[in-house]
Design a protein around this motif. Structure first.
Motif, PDB file in Angstrom:
ATOM      1  N   GLY A 131     -20.436   8.209  -6.882  1.00 54.51           N
ATOM      2  CA  GLY A 131     -20.315   8.960  -5.632  1.00 54.51           C
ATOM      3  C   GLY A 131     -18.928   9.464  -5.316  1.00 54.51           C
ATOM      4  O   GLY A 131     -18.130   9.742  -6.193  1.00 54.51           O
ATOM      5  N   ASP A 132     -18.663   9.577  -4.025  1.00 55.19           N
ATOM      6  CA  ASP A 132     -17.447  10.167  -3.469  1.00 55.19           C
ATOM      7  C   ASP A 132     -16.190   9.524  -4.062  1.00 55.19           C
ATOM      8  O   ASP A 132     -15.930   8.342  -3.874  1.00 55.19           O
ATOM      9  N   SER A 183     -13.064  10.037  -3.278  1.00 54.61           N
ATOM     10  CA  SER A 183     -11.983   9.767  -2.322  1.00 54.61           C
ATOM     11  C   SER A 183     -12.061   8.347  -1.756  1.00 54.61           C
ATOM     12  O   SER A 183     -11.061   7.812  -1.305  1.00 54.61           O
ATOM     13  N   GLU A 184     -13.241   7.740  -1.789  1.00 54.66           N
ATOM     14  CA  GLU A 184     -13.398   6.385  -1.253  1.00 54.66           C
ATOM     15  C   GLU A 184     -13.922   5.425  -2.318  1.00 54.66           C
ATOM     16  O   GLU A 184     -14.531   4.412  -2.004  1.00 54.66           O
ATOM     17  N   ASN A 185     -13.661   5.739  -3.567  1.00 52.81           N
ATOM     18  CA  ASN A 185     -14.207   4.946  -4.663  1.00 52.81           C
ATOM     19  C   ASN A 185     -13.097   4.105  -5.304  1.00 52.81           C
ATOM     20  O   ASN A 185     -12.341   4.569  -6.138  1.00 52.81           O
TER      21      ASN A 185
END
Length: 157
Positions: free
Chosen positions: A41-42, A44-46
């Motif tokens: 997934g994303d 930026s927050e992984n």
């Protein structure tokens, strides 16, 4: 410009094998870990993706360092070395002036040092102190708790 360091044939083979392992096996594992993290997934927050990218960067730094070491590595022909003084690959029997203990060390490159098997680095304090000495000389070695004196008893190959 790479720094020249001297190795035994076995030590050089060990370095080459380690580099081959890092390039052929570990690189693909790092790429696979990044791909798996990216699929979650994303970005930026992984945190898993960030950790995988950081691990890949560390791996690439280690590969570059090994390549630089190998670029400056030279194999020493032990049969051509002088045994009248301590050099790289010299086997030196010394006696500690303080406690009378006798020890035998082989001076090797940093990458081959292994105290358990009696191999010390030429760049270690004791290694530096022994370099260039002859049988009968006293090597004064600066250690954290003062100066140690070693009598050179024997030099062999």
């Amino acid at each position: 410009m790479s720094k020249t360091s001297y190795y035994t044939p076995e030590g050089l083979k060990k370095l080459r094998d380690e580099l081959r392992q890092l390039k052929d096996v570990e690189r693909s594992k790092a790429s696979q870990a990044i791909a798996e993290a990216r699929d979650k997934g994303d970005l930026s927050e992984n945190a898993e993706y960030d950790a995988a990218k950081e691990a890949q960067g560390m791996l690439e730094m280690k590969i570059a360092k090994l390549e630089a070491i190998l670029a400056g590595a030279r194999v020493i022909d032990e049969s051509q070395l002088d045994t009248s003084k301590v050099l790289v690959l010299s086997k030196v029997r010394i006696k500690n002036d303080t406690n009378g203990m006798e020890m035998t060390y082989t001076l090797v490159a940093d990458g081959e040092a292994d105290l358990a098997s009696g191999k010390i680095s030429v760049n270690s304090p004791i290694g530096k102190g022994l370099l260039g000495k002859s049988v009968g000389d006293i090597a004064e070695v600066q250690v954290p708790n003062g100066t140690m004196k070693f009598h050179i008893l024997e030099i062999t190959r």
